[in-house]
Motif scaffolding. Structure first.
Motif, PDB file in Angstrom:
ATOM      1  N   GLY A  15      -6.875  -1.650  27.805  1.00 57.95           N
ATOM      2  CA  GLY A  15      -8.078  -1.267  27.068  1.00 57.95           C
ATOM      3  C   GLY A  15      -9.254  -2.165  27.409  1.00 57.95           C
ATOM      4  O   GLY A  15      -9.158  -3.387  27.323  1.00 57.95           O
ATOM      5  N   VAL A  18     -14.437  -4.312  23.727  1.00 56.20           N
ATOM      6  CA  VAL A  18     -14.798  -5.714  23.554  1.00 56.20           C
ATOM      7  C   VAL A  18     -13.543  -6.579  23.370  1.00 56.20           C
ATOM      8  O   VAL A  18     -13.489  -7.720  23.834  1.00 56.20           O
ATOM      9  N   SER A  19     -12.510  -6.005  22.745  1.00 60.99           N
ATOM     10  CA  SER A  19     -11.295  -6.773  22.494  1.00 60.99           C
ATOM     11  C   SER A  19     -10.609  -7.141  23.808  1.00 60.99           C
ATOM     12  O   SER A  19     -10.325  -8.316  24.074  1.00 60.99           O
ATOM     13  N   GLU A  39      -8.424   0.035  32.142  1.00 56.49           N
ATOM     14  CA  GLU A  39      -9.190   0.865  31.205  1.00 56.49           C
ATOM     15  C   GLU A  39      -9.051   2.324  31.650  1.00 56.49           C
ATOM     16  O   GLU A  39      -9.308   2.636  32.810  1.00 56.49           O
ATOM     17  N   CYS A  45     -16.074   2.525  26.607  1.00 56.00           N
ATOM     18  CA  CYS A  45     -16.250   3.958  26.311  1.00 56.00           C
ATOM     19  C   CYS A  45     -15.561   4.400  25.016  1.00 56.00           C
ATOM     20  O   CYS A  45     -15.706   5.539  24.590  1.00 56.00           O
ATOM     21  N   GLY A  46     -14.786   3.506  24.385  1.00 58.61           N
ATOM     22  CA  GLY A  46     -14.096   3.899  23.148  1.00 58.61           C
ATOM     23  C   GLY A  46     -15.017   3.736  21.965  1.00 58.61           C
ATOM     24  O   GLY A  46     -15.892   4.584  21.708  1.00 58.61           O
ATOM     25  N   THR A  47     -14.880   2.619  21.249  1.00 61.12           N
ATOM     26  CA  THR A  47     -15.707   2.369  20.068  1.00 61.12           C
ATOM     27  C   THR A  47     -16.831   1.384  20.365  1.00 61.12           C
ATOM     28  O   THR A  47     -17.892   1.438  19.764  1.00 61.12           O
ATOM     29  N   ALA A  52     -23.016  -1.205  15.859  1.00 61.96           N
ATOM     30  CA  ALA A  52     -24.372  -1.560  15.429  1.00 61.96           C
ATOM     31  C   ALA A  52     -24.752  -2.965  15.893  1.00 61.96           C
ATOM     32  O   ALA A  52     -25.929  -3.266  16.054  1.00 61.96           O
ATOM     33  N   GLY A  53     -23.751  -3.822  16.057  1.00 66.06           N
ATOM     34  CA  GLY A  53     -24.033  -5.143  16.628  1.00 66.06           C
ATOM     35  C   GLY A  53     -24.403  -6.226  15.625  1.00 66.06           C
ATOM     36  O   GLY A  53     -25.067  -7.205  15.965  1.00 66.06           O
ATOM     37  N   LEU A  54     -23.933  -6.094  14.405  1.00 63.92           N
ATOM     38  CA  LEU A  54     -24.197  -7.137  13.403  1.00 63.92           C
ATOM     39  C   LEU A  54     -23.231  -8.304  13.618  1.00 63.92           C
ATOM     40  O   LEU A  54     -22.027  -8.080  13.794  1.00 63.92           O
ATOM     41  N   CYS A 210      -4.885  -3.664  23.592  1.00 61.45           N
ATOM     42  CA  CYS A 210      -6.264  -3.752  23.106  1.00 61.45           C
ATOM     43  C   CYS A 210      -6.846  -2.345  23.117  1.00 61.45           C
ATOM     44  O   CYS A 210      -7.998  -2.134  23.506  1.00 61.45           O
ATOM     45  N   ALA A 211      -6.021  -1.385  22.750  1.00 57.25           N
ATOM     46  CA  ALA A 211      -6.390   0.019  22.944  1.00 57.25           C
ATOM     47  C   ALA A 211      -7.108   0.611  21.737  1.00 57.25           C
ATOM     48  O   ALA A 211      -7.209   1.838  21.613  1.00 57.25           O
ATOM     49  N   TYR A 235     -24.146   5.860  11.102  1.00 59.37           N
ATOM     50  CA  TYR A 235     -25.441   5.210  10.904  1.00 59.37           C
ATOM     51  C   TYR A 235     -26.551   6.123  11.397  1.00 59.37           C
ATOM     52  O   TYR A 235     -26.289   7.089  12.138  1.00 59.37           O
ATOM     53  N   TYR A 258     -26.126  -1.327   5.330  1.00 57.65           N
ATOM     54  CA  TYR A 258     -26.688  -2.449   6.091  1.00 57.65           C
ATOM     55  C   TYR A 258     -27.882  -1.940   6.892  1.00 57.65           C
ATOM     56  O   TYR A 258     -27.971  -0.755   7.218  1.00 57.65           O
ATOM     57  N   ILE A 354     -15.475  -4.658  12.329  1.00 61.98           N
ATOM     58  CA  ILE A 354     -16.054  -5.977  12.616  1.00 61.98           C
ATOM     59  C   ILE A 354     -15.525  -6.505  13.958  1.00 61.98           C
ATOM     60  O   ILE A 354     -15.364  -7.704  14.155  1.00 61.98           O
ATOM     61  N   VAL A 357     -18.103  -8.898  16.112  1.00 62.49           N
ATOM     62  CA  VAL A 357     -18.185 -10.281  15.643  1.00 62.49           C
ATOM     63  C   VAL A 357     -16.823 -10.974  15.731  1.00 62.49           C
ATOM     64  O   VAL A 357     -16.739 -12.182  15.937  1.00 62.49           O
TER      65      VAL A 357
HETATM   66  C1  LIG Z   1     -20.705   3.128  14.057  1.00 63.49           C
HETATM   67  C2  LIG Z   1     -20.067   1.795  14.248  1.00 63.49           C
HETATM   68  C3  LIG Z   1     -20.785   0.626  14.033  1.00 63.49           C
HETATM   69  C4  LIG Z   1     -20.182  -0.624  14.197  1.00 63.49           C
HETATM   70  N1  LIG Z   1     -20.903  -1.757  13.988  1.00 63.49           N
HETATM   71  C5  LIG Z   1     -20.332  -2.983  14.170  1.00 63.49           C
HETATM   72  C6  LIG Z   1     -21.064  -4.177  13.979  1.00 63.49           C
HETATM   73  O1  LIG Z   1     -22.226  -4.129  13.638  1.00 63.49           O
HETATM   74  N2  LIG Z   1     -20.446  -5.384  14.149  1.00 63.49           N
HETATM   75  C7  LIG Z   1     -19.149  -5.445  14.542  1.00 63.49           C
HETATM   76  O2  LIG Z   1     -18.631  -6.547  14.659  1.00 63.49           O
HETATM   77  N3  LIG Z   1     -18.427  -4.318  14.750  1.00 63.49           N
HETATM   78  C8  LIG Z   1     -18.977  -3.098  14.575  1.00 63.49           C
HETATM   79  N4  LIG Z   1     -18.264  -1.944  14.781  1.00 63.49           N
HETATM   80  C9  LIG Z   1     -16.865  -2.080  15.153  1.00 63.49           C
HETATM   81  C10 LIG Z   1     -16.672  -2.325  16.628  1.00 63.49           C
HETATM   82  O3  LIG Z   1     -17.413  -1.408  17.375  1.00 63.49           O
HETATM   83  C11 LIG Z   1     -15.190  -2.177  16.960  1.00 63.49           C
HETATM   84  O4  LIG Z   1     -14.415  -2.930  16.061  1.00 63.49           O
HETATM   85  C12 LIG Z   1     -14.878  -2.637  18.354  1.00 63.49           C
HETATM   86  O5  LIG Z   1     -15.722  -2.019  19.279  1.00 63.49           O
HETATM   87  C13 LIG Z   1     -13.434  -2.321  18.703  1.00 63.49           C
HETATM   88  O6  LIG Z   1     -13.209  -2.740  19.992  1.00 63.49           O
HETATM   89  P1  LIG Z   1     -11.815  -2.478  20.702  1.00 63.49           P
HETATM   90  O7  LIG Z   1     -11.904  -3.105  22.029  1.00 63.49           O
HETATM   91  O8  LIG Z   1     -10.725  -2.851  19.790  1.00 63.49           O
HETATM   92  O9  LIG Z   1     -11.726  -0.883  20.808  1.00 63.49           O
HETATM   93  P2  LIG Z   1     -12.440   0.102  21.846  1.00 63.49           P
HETATM   94  O10 LIG Z   1     -13.834  -0.259  22.109  1.00 63.49           O
HETATM   95  O11 LIG Z   1     -12.216   1.487  21.362  1.00 63.49           O
HETATM   96  O12 LIG Z   1     -11.638  -0.135  23.170  1.00 63.49           O
HETATM   97  C14 LIG Z   1     -10.346   0.372  23.382  1.00 63.49           C
HETATM   98  C15 LIG Z   1     -10.285   0.841  24.829  1.00 63.49           C
HETATM   99  O13 LIG Z   1      -8.937   1.092  25.176  1.00 63.49           O
HETATM  100  C16 LIG Z   1      -8.940   2.135  26.122  1.00 63.49           C
HETATM  101  N5  LIG Z   1      -7.571   2.665  26.173  1.00 63.49           N
HETATM  102  C17 LIG Z   1      -6.900   3.297  25.175  1.00 63.49           C
HETATM  103  N6  LIG Z   1      -5.677   3.650  25.586  1.00 63.49           N
HETATM  104  C18 LIG Z   1      -5.562   3.230  26.854  1.00 63.49           C
HETATM  105  C19 LIG Z   1      -4.513   3.307  27.811  1.00 63.49           C
HETATM  106  N7  LIG Z   1      -3.343   3.883  27.525  1.00 63.49           N
HETATM  107  N8  LIG Z   1      -4.711   2.785  29.046  1.00 63.49           N
HETATM  108  C20 LIG Z   1      -5.898   2.169  29.350  1.00 63.49           C
HETATM  109  N9  LIG Z   1      -6.922   2.085  28.477  1.00 63.49           N
HETATM  110  C21 LIG Z   1      -6.750   2.602  27.247  1.00 63.49           C
HETATM  111  C22 LIG Z   1      -9.969   3.072  25.584  1.00 63.49           C
HETATM  112  O14 LIG Z   1     -10.450   3.962  26.546  1.00 63.49           O
HETATM  113  C23 LIG Z   1     -11.035   2.124  25.063  1.00 63.49           C
HETATM  114  O15 LIG Z   1     -12.047   1.891  25.989  1.00 63.49           O
HETATM  115  C24 LIG Z   1     -18.837  -0.690  14.599  1.00 63.49           C
HETATM  116  C25 LIG Z   1     -18.119   0.486  14.819  1.00 63.49           C
HETATM  117  C26 LIG Z   1     -18.718   1.712  14.636  1.00 63.49           C
HETATM  118  C27 LIG Z   1     -17.925   2.958  14.860  1.00 63.49           C
END
Ligand SMILES: Cc1cc2nc3c(=O)[nH]c(=O)nc-3n(C[C@H](O)[C@H](O)[C@H](O)COP(=O)(O)OP(=O)(O)OC[C@H]3O[C@@H](n4cnc5c(N)ncnc54)[C@H](O)[C@@H]3O)c2cc1C
Length: 815
Positions: A15, A18-19, A39, A45-47, A52-54, A210-211, A235, A258, A354, A357
Motif C-alpha cells: 500500500g 501515507v502509511s 502499490e 490513490c486510496g484515501t 483535509a490535512g489538519l 498498509c492497505a 467536507y 472543523y 487522523i 497526522v
Molecule cells: C475527507 C477526509 C479528510 C481527512 N482529513 C484528514 C486530516 O485532516 N488529517 C489527518 O491526519 N487525516 C485525515 N484524513 C485521514 C487520512 O486521509 C487517512 O487516515 C490516511 O490517508 C490513510 O492512509 P493509509 O495509507 O492508511 O490509506 P490509503 O491512503 O488508502 O492507502 C492504502 C493504499 O493501499 C493500496 N492497496 C490496497 N490493497 C493493496 C494491495 N493488495 N496491493 C497493493 N496495494 C494495495 C491502495 O491502493 C491505497 O493506495 C482524512 C480522510 C478523509 C476521507
C-alpha cells in the motif's frame, strides 16, 4: 512503465498511501536495504490524496502526542530533505467550547498538553475573535489555542516520504497488486503479486499491511484479524472568499465541524454523530483517486450550523462537495504492530481520519519495532494485539463504525460507553444481572455490569465531568465491600491453561515470580520484557504438577496469548484459551467467609484455606474452584465455576446472601476499591515501558530463582537505583474527581500525569496513581515534597504515599 519486481526483499510493504510511504521511509532510514513498497494503482490513490490535512498535536495520551509531535516536526523538515513541498505550515489551531462540559474537557486537555510539553494557551472568546474575525463567538464559552498545530498538503507529504525512502534505497513500485501473502510454519515467507496481468512472487520474511480500507480483507486471507471498515467522510470547499487572510485551523467539536483556510478558500469538514459506512460489498477493483457520490441531505445540518458559526459562508459559493472513504476501527484507534496470528505480518492501518497526522510517528514507531523486535515505548493503545477475533465480523463492524467516526468530536466524557454493536459477548449471568438493575459497559466485546441501578432509577449513564448519575450507587457498593460483602461477575477475565511436561520450566522463564510452588498455590506475577518493562500482569494458579491456569484482564487476553506463544521454544507445553469455559464470581468483603460458609460445607478458615491458595469446593449442588485472592483489598474468594453451573451458583449465593447483606457490585466499584489499595491496572499504571521495580512491584519479582526474561534489567535497576516511582495520591478537597491524565505538580512544577484515578469512597476523596521522577532521591525525599494535581487549570492539594493508603499492612486481605 513496467518496473522490475525483485525476487527477494527484506520487507514488502503493501500500500502506497501515507502509511506505507512512512513505513518505507523510516525502515530505509534505519538502514534496511531491500525495502519494497507495492502499490496496486498509484501512490496516494486510496484515501491519502483527499485528506483535509489538519495536523493537531494534542492526543489522548503522552505517547500518542509524542508521535503526533514527531509527525509535525518531520513534515516541516521533509521539504528540505526531499525537495518536495509538503505545504506544512504551523499556523496554529483553536478549539472552541459551546458548553460548560466541553469547556471542562478542553481545559483538562490543556492541563494535559502542558504535562506533555505541548504549547497551549486557554483563550477568551474575545481573543478568539481577534484571531478569527469571521467567527460568531456569541455562545462560545471557552477556547484553547495551540500555536504549533498546523496544516499540510497530505498527498505531497506521502510523495515526500516516498522520495525520502527512495533516496535511502527503497524500491517503490506502482501498478502492482499483492494478491496473497505466503506462509509456512506460522510465519510469512513471501507474497504473490500481479503487474499488468502477470504474476510474480517475492520471497520475504516481513510484510506490512498498509492497505488502508483494503487492509481487513487482505489480512483475512492470511487468517489475520484487522477489524476496520470504511465510512464516508465529507467536507466542502468554498469558492475563493475575497479578503480572506491566513487563519489558524478551527475546531468546533460541539457542532462536529472543523475549518481550514487554504489559498483564500474555506474547507469545512464534519465528524457527524451518525456516519455512513461504505464498501460493505467490497471495493471496486479499479478504485483509484475515486470520490463517492455527494449526499447533501446528510451534510445539510452540518452546513446550517457552519453558516451560523461563520456567517460569511452564506454568501460564499461552494466550489467542491467532497465525499471520500476512510477506514474506521471499533475503538477509534489505529492498528500497529505484529499480528498475533502470523509471525512477520505487520500492520499499520485503520487511521480513523487522523492518518496524516499519525502516520509520520506511527511509521517511525513501527520501523523501530520491526528493527528491534520490540516497540520503542508503550503503544498498547494502538497495538494490533488488542483486536478481538470476533471483530472481523462485517455486520458488527458496519454498525460500530457508524458511531466511531463521530466520536472524534463527541464529548470525551469519562466512562463513556459505545452505544452501537453491543451484546456480542455475554456472561451466562447476563440476564440475572440485568434483571437486578445492572447497567452494562463493554470491554473487548464483553458486556460487564459497571453499576447497579436502584429500583425505579434510570438504567442509563448520564455523562458528565462532574459526579455522574451512578456516583451514589458506586458509593453504596463500595462501602458494602469495605464493611459487608459484595458480589462481582468477573467472567470476562481471560483464562489460559498452560500444561504439559515443560509447563513449569516455560513459565519460570517467562514470569518474574517463583512458579515452582505446591499445586493449589496462586502466584501474583508479571511477565517482563528484556528492559524489565511489564508485558503482562497476571495470577498463575498451579493446578497440578503439569498444569497451570493463568488469569489475565479480558482486554489483554490476545496480547498475553501472543506473548506466551511467541516465547514458546521447543518446550513441551500446550497453551489453551479456556476463557469461555468458566465464569468467575467474586465474593469480596469482611463478611465473605460468613457467606461462603452458608453455601458450602467446605472450611474457609485461614488454616484450611489461606490467602493465595485455590481449592475445589462444593457450592449449592454444584462445584467450583475457590481462589483466595482479591483485587479490592478485602477478604474474599474468586469462584471459578463451569459456565453451565454459573447461574446455579449465583442463585445459591444470592439466596444465602440475604442474611449477610450481600450486595451486587459493578466494575466501577471494583476499580474504586482497587485504587484505594493502590493495586496497579495494566495499560494505565503499568505498561511495557514501566520497569517493574519503578512500578513498586518488586515484591513479586524473585531474581534469586534463576534466569527469566527481564532478570538482567531487574538486577541492573537494583544497582543503578530508581529514576521514578509510582505514587498514590489523595486529593485534600473531597469534591474534585480524578479520571486519569491530570497533571501531577511537585513543588509547583508539572512532573507527570495521573495514570489512573477513581473516587475513594472509603478514604473520602479522589485517588490517583502516577509516576514521579526521583533520580538520586530516596523514598522519603519523594514524599517530603508538596504535591498538587492540576485539573482543568486548577491546582488541588494532594497527599502522596508510596504504600497503599488503604490497609497498608494487608491485614484485611489476610483476615
Ligand atoms: C475527507 C477526509 C479528510 C481527512 N482529513 C484528514 C486530516 O485532516 N488529517 C489527518 O491526519 N487525516 C485525515 N484524513 C485521514 C487520512 O486521509 C487517512 O487516515 C490516511 O490517508 C490513510 O492512509 P493509509 O495509507 O492508511 O490509506 P490509503 O491512503 O488508502 O492507502 C492504502 C493504499 O493501499 C493500496 N492497496 C490496497 N490493497 C493493496 C494491495 N493488495 N496491493 C497493493 N496495494 C494495495 C491502495 O491502493 C491505497 O493506495 C482524512 C480522510 C478523509 C476521507
Amino acid at each position: 512503465m513496467t518496473k522490475l519486481i525483485p525476487a527477494k526483499a527484506r520487507v514488502v510493504i503493501i500500500g502506497g498511501g501515507v502509511s506505507g510511504c512512512s513505513v518505507a521511509y523510516h525502515l530505509s532510514k534505519l538502514g534496511w536495504t531491500d525495502v519494497v513498497l507495492l502499490e496496486r494503482k498509484q501512490l496516494t490513490c486510496g484515501t491519502t490524496w483527499h485528506a483535509a490535512g489538519l495536523i493537531g498535536q494534542m492526543r489522548a495520551s503522552q505517547n500518542m502526542t509524542r508521535l503526533a509531535k514527531y509527525s509535525a516536526d518531520l513534515y516541516v523538515k521533509l521539504e528540505a530533505e526531499t525537495g518536495i513541498s509538503t505545504g506544512m505550515r504551523q499556523n496554529g489551531s483553536i478549539t472552541v467550547a459551546l458548553t460548560e462540559e466541553r469547556k471542562e474537557e478542553i481545559y483538562r486537555q490543556a492541563s494535559l498538553a502542558r504535562a506533555f510539553n505541548v504549547d497551549v494557551r486557554e483563550v477568551t472568546p474575545d481573543e478568539v475573535k481577534a484571531m478569527y474575525p469571521h467567527l460568531n463567538v456569541s455562545d462560545v464559552k471557552a477556547a484553547v489555542h495551540l500555536p504549533l498545530d498546523g496544516q499540510c498538503d497530505p498527498a505531497n507529504i506521502a510523495m515526500a516520504l516516498a522520495k525520502g525512502a527512495r533516496q535511502n534505497g527503497a524500491t517503490i513500485i506502482e501498478g502492482v497488486k499483492v494478491t496473497s501473502v505466503l506462509t509456512k510454519d506460522g510465519r510469512v515467507t513471501g507474497v504473490t503479486c500481479e503487474q499488468n496481468g502477470e504474476r510474480f512472487t517475492i520471497e520475504t520474511e516481513n510484510v506490512v499491511n498498509c492497505a488502508g480500507m483494503w487492509g481487513r480483507e487482505l489480512a483475512r486471507q492470511s487468517g489475520v484479524t484487522v477489524p476496520l471498515h470504511a465510512c464516508e467522510h465529507f467536507y466542502i470547499v468554498t469558492e475563493a472568499i475575497p479578503g480572506l487572510s491566513r487563519l489558524p485551523v478551527l475546531r468546533v467539536p460541539d457542532e462536529c465541524t472543523y475549518y481550514k483556510e487554504d489559498a483564500g478558500k474555506m474547507l469545512v469538514g464534519a465528524f457527524e454523530l451518525k456516519a455512513k459506512p461504505w464498501g460493505m460489498d467490497g471495493i471496486r477493483e479499479d478504485f483509484c483517486f475515486d470520490q463517492l457520490p455527494e449526499d447533501f441531505d446528510h451534510f445539510a445540518p452540518i452546513l446550517e450550523m457552519a453558516v451560523n458559526r461563520m456567517p460569511m459562508l452564506e454568501t460564499a459559493g461552494i466550489h467542491t462537495f467532497f465525499n471520500g472513504p476512510e477506514s474506521f476501527t471499533p475503538d477509534d484507534r489505529y492498528y500497529l504492530g505484529e499480528a498475533p496470528e502470523l509471525k512477520g505480518y505487520w500492520v499499520a492501518a485503520g487511521y480513523n481520519s487522523i492518518g496524516i497526522v499519525s502516520s509520520g510517528g506511527a511509521g517511525m514507531a513501527l520501523a523501530q519495532w520491526m528493527n528491534d523486535g520490540e516497540p520503542p515505548f508503550d503503544l498498547w493503545e494502538v497495538d494490533i494485539r488488542r483486536a478481538q477475533p470476533f471483530q472481523k465480523n462485517r455486520t458488527y463492524l458496519k454498525e460500530r463504525v457508524s458511531e466511531t467516526l463521530g466520536l472524534l468530536y463527541a464529548d470525551h466524557f469519562p466512562y463513556r460507553q459505545m452505544a452501537t454493536a453491543r451484546g456480542v459477548r455475554r456472561s451466562p449471568l447476563h440476564e440475572h444481572l440485568k434483571a437486578r438493575g445492572a447497567v452494562f459497559g463493554e470491554v473487548a466485546g464483553w458486556e460487564r455490569a459497571n453499576w447497579f441501578a436502584k429500583e425505579g432509577q434510570e438504567r442509563e449513564y448520564r455523562y458528565s465531568w462532574k459526579r455522574q448519575n451512578w456516583f451514589e450507587n458506586q458509593r453504596q457498593e463500595h462501602l458494602a465491600v469495605r464493611h459487608g460483602v459484595g458480589l462481582f461477575d468477573m467472567t470476562s477475565f481471560g483464562k489460559v491453561r498452560v500444561e504439559g511436561r515443560d509447563a513449569l520450566a516455560f513459565l519460570q522463564r517467562l514470569c518474574a515470580n517463583e512458579m515452582n510452588v505446591e499445586p493449589g498455590r496462586i502466584v501474583y506475577t508479571q511477565m517482563l520484557n528484556a528492559r524489565g518493562g511489564i508485558e503482562s500482569d497476571l495470577t498463575v494458579t498451579r493446578l497440578s504438577e503439569t498444569a497451570f491456569l493463568l488469569v489475565v484482564p479480558g482486554a489483554t487476553l490476545q496480547r498475553d496469548l501472543a506473548w506466551l506463544r511467541k516465547h514458546l521454544r521447543d518446550e513441551f507445553a500446550v497453551i489453551t484459551d479456556v476463557t469461555a469455559a468458566e465464569s468467575v464470581l467474586c465474593v469480596m468483603g469482611p463478611k465473605a467467609r460468613e457467606l461462603m460458609q452458608k453455601v458450602s460445607p467446605n472450611d474457609f478458615s485461614n488454616e484450611a484455606h489461606p490467602f493465595g491458595t485455590a481449592r475445589e469446593i462444593e457450592i449449592g449442588m454444584g462445584l467450583a474452584r475457590a481462589h483466595r485472592v482479591t483485587y479490592v483489598g478485602e477478604l474474599g474468594w474468586e469462584l471459578y465455576v463451569s459456565t453451565d453451573q454459573a447461574a446455579h451458583v449465583f442463585e445459591t449465593l444470592e439466596e444465602a446472601g440475604g442474611d449477610v447483606g450481600l450486595k451486587l457490585c459493578g466494575l466501577h466499584t471494583l476499580d474504586s476499591c482497587r485504587i484505594e489499595k493502590a493495586f496497579r491496572h495494566f495499560g494505565h499504571d503499568i505498561t511495557d515501558e514501566d520497569h517493574v521495580l519503578e512500578a513498586g512491584l518488586g515484591f513479586a519479582v524473585k531474581p534469586g530463582k534463576g534466569d527469566f526474561v527481564g532478570r538482567e534489567a531487574v538486577l541492573a535497576k537494583q544497582n543503578q537505583g530508581l529514576t521514578r516511582r509510582l505514587v498514590q495520591f489523595r486529593l485534600a478537597d473531597p469534591e474534585p474527581l480524578l479520571f486519569h491524565n491530570e497533571a501531577i505538580v511537585r513543588n509547583g512544577e508539572i512532573v507527570g500525569t495521573i495514570t489512573s484515578g477513581n473516587y475513594g469512597h472509603h478514604l473520602g476523596g479522589a485517588i490517583g496513581l502516577g509516576y514521579v521522577p526521583c533520580s538520586g532521591e530516596s523514598a522519603a525525599d519523594v514524599l517530603a515534597s508538596r504535591y498538587e494535581i492540576e485539573i482543568a487549570g486548577s491546582r488541588i492539594k494532594a497527599e502522596a504515599s508510596l504504600r497503599p493508603m488503604y490497609d497498608p499492612k494487608a491485614e484485611r486481605v489476610r483476615a
